[in-house]
Each structure stands twice: as C-alpha cells, then as structure tokens.
Design an enzyme around this catalytic site. Structure first.
Site, PDB file in Angstrom:
ATOM      1  N   TYR A 135       0.823  -1.214   0.000  1.00 32.89           N
ATOM      2  CA  TYR A 135       0.000   0.000   0.000  1.00 32.89           C
ATOM      3  C   TYR A 135       0.856   1.262   0.000  1.00 32.89           C
ATOM      4  O   TYR A 135       0.475   2.279  -0.561  1.00 32.89           O
ATOM      5  CB  TYR A 135      -0.892   0.034   1.247  1.00 32.89           C
ATOM      6  CG  TYR A 135      -2.269  -0.541   1.056  1.00 32.89           C
ATOM      7  CD1 TYR A 135      -2.441  -1.850   0.669  1.00 32.89           C
ATOM      8  CD2 TYR A 135      -3.390   0.250   1.288  1.00 32.89           C
ATOM      9  CE1 TYR A 135      -3.716  -2.378   0.522  1.00 32.89           C
ATOM     10  CE2 TYR A 135      -4.662  -0.266   1.141  1.00 32.89           C
ATOM     11  CZ  TYR A 135      -4.822  -1.582   0.758  1.00 32.89           C
ATOM     12  OH  TYR A 135      -6.080  -2.087   0.616  1.00 32.89           O
ATOM     13  N   LYS A 190       2.535 -15.286   3.005  1.00 33.63           N
ATOM     14  CA  LYS A 190       2.706 -15.999   1.745  1.00 33.63           C
ATOM     15  C   LYS A 190       4.191 -16.314   1.645  1.00 33.63           C
ATOM     16  O   LYS A 190       4.874 -15.988   0.656  1.00 33.63           O
ATOM     17  CB  LYS A 190       2.189 -15.130   0.577  1.00 33.63           C
ATOM     18  CG  LYS A 190       2.092 -15.848  -0.757  1.00 33.63           C
ATOM     19  CD  LYS A 190       0.966 -16.874  -0.833  1.00 33.63           C
ATOM     20  CE  LYS A 190       1.048 -17.665  -2.127  1.00 33.63           C
ATOM     21  NZ  LYS A 190       0.069 -18.786  -2.190  1.00 33.63           N
ATOM     22  N   ASP A 222      -3.824 -17.954   1.062  1.00 36.50           N
ATOM     23  CA  ASP A 222      -4.857 -18.642   0.276  1.00 36.50           C
ATOM     24  C   ASP A 222      -5.595 -19.661   1.147  1.00 36.50           C
ATOM     25  O   ASP A 222      -6.824 -19.780   1.113  1.00 36.50           O
ATOM     26  CB  ASP A 222      -4.269 -19.284  -0.994  1.00 36.50           C
ATOM     27  CG  ASP A 222      -3.000 -20.091  -0.750  1.00 36.50           C
ATOM     28  OD1 ASP A 222      -2.461 -20.058   0.387  1.00 36.50           O
ATOM     29  OD2 ASP A 222      -2.528 -20.759  -1.686  1.00 36.50           O
ATOM     30  N   ASP A 246      -6.644  -6.408   4.164  1.00 34.93           N
ATOM     31  CA  ASP A 246      -7.747  -5.733   3.471  1.00 34.93           C
ATOM     32  C   ASP A 246      -8.730  -6.774   2.942  1.00 34.93           C
ATOM     33  O   ASP A 246      -9.939  -6.678   3.143  1.00 34.93           O
ATOM     34  CB  ASP A 246      -7.180  -4.894   2.316  1.00 34.93           C
ATOM     35  CG  ASP A 246      -8.275  -4.197   1.522  1.00 34.93           C
ATOM     36  OD1 ASP A 246      -9.186  -3.625   2.150  1.00 34.93           O
ATOM     37  OD2 ASP A 246      -8.220  -4.240   0.277  1.00 34.93           O
ATOM     38  N   ASP A 250     -12.648  -8.196   4.788  1.00 37.59           N
ATOM     39  CA  ASP A 250     -13.954  -8.145   4.111  1.00 37.59           C
ATOM     40  C   ASP A 250     -14.598  -9.530   4.111  1.00 37.59           C
ATOM     41  O   ASP A 250     -15.804  -9.676   4.320  1.00 37.59           O
ATOM     42  CB  ASP A 250     -13.807  -7.678   2.652  1.00 37.59           C
ATOM     43  CG  ASP A 250     -14.042  -6.172   2.496  1.00 37.59           C
ATOM     44  OD1 ASP A 250     -13.809  -5.429   3.473  1.00 37.59           O
ATOM     45  OD2 ASP A 250     -14.456  -5.743   1.394  1.00 37.59           O
TER      46      ASP A 250
END
Ligand code: IPM
Ligand code: MG
Length: 366
Positions: A135, A190, A222, A246, A250
């Site tokens: 970001y 990851k 994942d 992020d 959600d």
C-alpha cells in the site's frame, strides 16, 4: 477530550448523525468538531484531505470517521480521489494497528451466507498492519520495462516491503490482544512465494518467544481465505499485512451476515485512534435513509473503550445495540422474515431509547 467527527461521503453523513446522537445521550464530557473529508472535501476545497481536516484529526484525542468514496471520482488523478483521505490519515497519524472484529450476533446468525452452526457465536479479531506493505511501499509507478516478459512495453509496478520494527510492533499488538481473548494468534503470510512474507513469518516467530502463554500458528493467505469460510470459529486473533488484511477482513465481515454491523479501530503507538465502520460509503443507497448505522455506533463504542478510557459507556452502547436487535429491529441489510424493517434514523433512535432504559416499542418512521 476532543473528538474529530469526519462523516465523509455517501451514507457517511447519515450514519454519523446517528452515532453522534448516541454519544450525546451518554452524559460524558467531550467536545466534538466536524470537518469535511473525502469527495465532500474535494468538492469544497479541491483536496480529499484538506490541511484543516488533517490538523483537526491530529489535534483531537480520537477521530470518528464515516466513509469516503464515490464512483464519480474514479476518473480523478489518484491524489485527488476520496480514498486518499483515509490513506493519508492512516499515514500522517501513524495508525499502524487496525482492529477489525468479526462478531456474529446471536440475533443475526441466520443473516450469514454460511450455515448457522458454522457462524453461531463467532468472535474473531483480524489485526491488519495498516501503514506498510504494498500500500505504501516505494518505489511505485509506471515506466517502460527494461526486462521481464516484454522488454520495451509499458508497465506498472508497486513495492511490497516490511521493515523488522514494523512487523515487531504489530506482532506485539496481536499477542497482547490474544492474551485478553482466547490466547491464539494465526499469522497469515505468503512465505512460500514472497521474500517479504518469509521475513514476516520469521519476525513474528521471534516476537512470539516473549509470549509463551499464547499459541502461534502460521497460515498461507490462500489457505486462510479457505479456512475462514470452512471453519471460521477455529480462529481467535488473525494478524497479517496490509494487503492480505484488506481482503481477509472483508471476507470475515461477511461471515457475520452484514458488513453493516462491524466497527473498526486504527490505533497509533499510544492508542490514539481513528474509528470507522468496516463498510464503505455505499453511494447506491446514499440519501435514502436506509443505511445501517450500527457499525458506526459500535465504532463509537470502540473509541470509548480503546482511546477515551470509558469502558462502561462502551458496554452500555454495545448492550443497547443488542437490545435493539433482540427487539427485532433491522435495517434492510440484516432484515429477515419476521423482523421489523426500519431506516437509519429509526435505528439510531432505538439505540438512544435503549440507552435511556426505555422499552423499544414506538418506532419512528424513516
Ligand atoms: C479498507 C478500504 C481501504 C483500504 C480503501 C478505501 C483505501 O478498503 O479500509 O479496507 O484498502 O484499506
Ligand atoms: Mg477494504
């Protein structure tokens, strides 16, 4: 104590009005000052985060934020888009620790898209690092490729990076939060592909040595996305980077039935914070008086608990919200057969009534 009120765009103004109303009946001593932010600020001052707004946020003890954004600004240069306001506030206020609880209220178990038994009693906390990662990483931009699959072609690039102190401080926040809960942290990375997240995993493991009473597990992002819909109750505290956080927050929010219910806190190193609903500005329903104000009202409760040291007032708000849900009141996003559909204002009024110890029977229209 001073609270900066930044309603923003879309449904922001409507939901904020309800939160302010709720705060006002608590009989606490604080000052509030309202300022424009996001698209609204761009229209008035030519910038989504005008200096006056930023200075107010810096000077205040806490910031209560609505939501920013509208599709109509999609074509603006990036620096003028409403989202830059929230990114700028996070950066300039040093709000590196983002708390996003995903709680499934008993009364709303059936609003979830998952089977009720998977989400009943769900209470997990996503802790998202908020001022680093891809970001904010530099360099970023557009250029002509000098290597890669198509040398000479136009390309765009961003930089994923984390420094050791950035990972250490968010890891401490996560372990300390877990101590107050069920003493389990899942660190999402990851590491199988990305250098940044192998480093993340190593540093989190190192910090964990100081928290032998907390269990730590590592999970690839994942797999975490999959486990969240398979067995969400297996999580307690999830800690991860800005980008993965992020996305996963959600996903976690939706397990609870509606993102319209979820508050969030973004804290700096001394627990000064910005509090905002987890949902966005929802321009499609803006101005219609149908948005769910509960996430903003619950964000105000988080603000009282984490920054303003008023845990009892926070408890009172949270109990009032539960009372309103138990009375069967629902905005459209959480409505189901057999419950009563109400608008934004009526929902806020009902929380105020519950706070004043009134039985919630009379419903305001609208
Ligand atoms: C969020 C939002 C923001 C983010 C946007 C509006 C910049 O999606 O708070 O999760 O990506 O962080
Ligand atoms: Mg998001």
């Amino acid at each position: 104590m001073k609270i900066a009120i930044l309603p923003g765009d879309g449904i922001g103004t409507e939901i904020m009005a309800e939160a302010v109303k709720v705060l006002a009946v608590l009989d606490l001593k604080f000052e509030t000052e309202t300022a424009l932010v996001g698209g609204a600020a761009y229209e008035a001052h030519g910038h989504p985060l005008p200096e006056g707004t930023l200075n107010l946020a810096k000077a205040a003890d806490a910031v209560l934020f609505g939501a920013v954004g509208d599709w109509k600004y999609d074509k603006l240069e990036r620096q003028f888009r409403p989202e830059q306001a929230i990114l700028g506030l996070r950066k300039h206020l040093g709000l590196f620790a983002n708390f996003r609880p995903a709680i499934c209220y008993e009364q709303l178990t059936h609003a979830s898209s998952l089977k009720p038994e998977l989400v009943a009693g769900l209470d997990i906390l996503i802790i998202r690092e908020l001022t680093g990662d891809i970001y904010f990483g530099q360099p970023r931009g557009r250029r002509v490729a000098i290597d890669g699959h198509f040398p000479g072609a136009e390309e765009a690039f961003d930089t994923m990076r984390y420094s050791k102190p950035e990972i250490e401080r968010i890891a401490h926040v996560a372990f300390q939060a877990a101590r107050r809960r069920n003493k389990k942290v899942t660190s999402v990375d990851k590491a199988n592909v990305l250098e940044t997240f192998q480093f993340w995993k190593d540093v989190v493991t190192e910090v964990h040595a100081q928290y032998p009473d907390v269990a730590l597990e590592h999970m690839y992002v994942d797999n975490a996305a999959m486990q969240l819909v398979k067995a969400p109750k297996a999580f307690d505290v999830v800690v991860t980077g800005n980008m993965f956080g992020d996305i996963l927050s959600d996903e976690a929010a939706m397990l609870t039935g509606s993102i319209g219910m979820l508050p969030s806190a973004s804290l700096d190193k001394s627990n000064k914070g910005l509090y905002e609903p987890s949902h966005g500005s929802a321009p499609d329903i803006a101005g219609k008086g149908v948005a769910n104000p509960l996430a903003t009202i619950l964000s105000a409760a988080m603000m009282l608990r984490y920054t303003l040291n008023q845990p009892e007032a926070a408890d009172r708000i949270e109990s009032a919200v539960k009372a309103v849900l138990s009375a069967g009141l629902r905005t459209g996003d959480i409505w189901s057969e057999g419950t009563q559909r109400v608008g934004t204002r009526a929902m806020g009024d009902a929380v105020v009534a519950a706070l004043s110890g009134k039985t919630i029977t009379t419903i305001t229209k609208g």
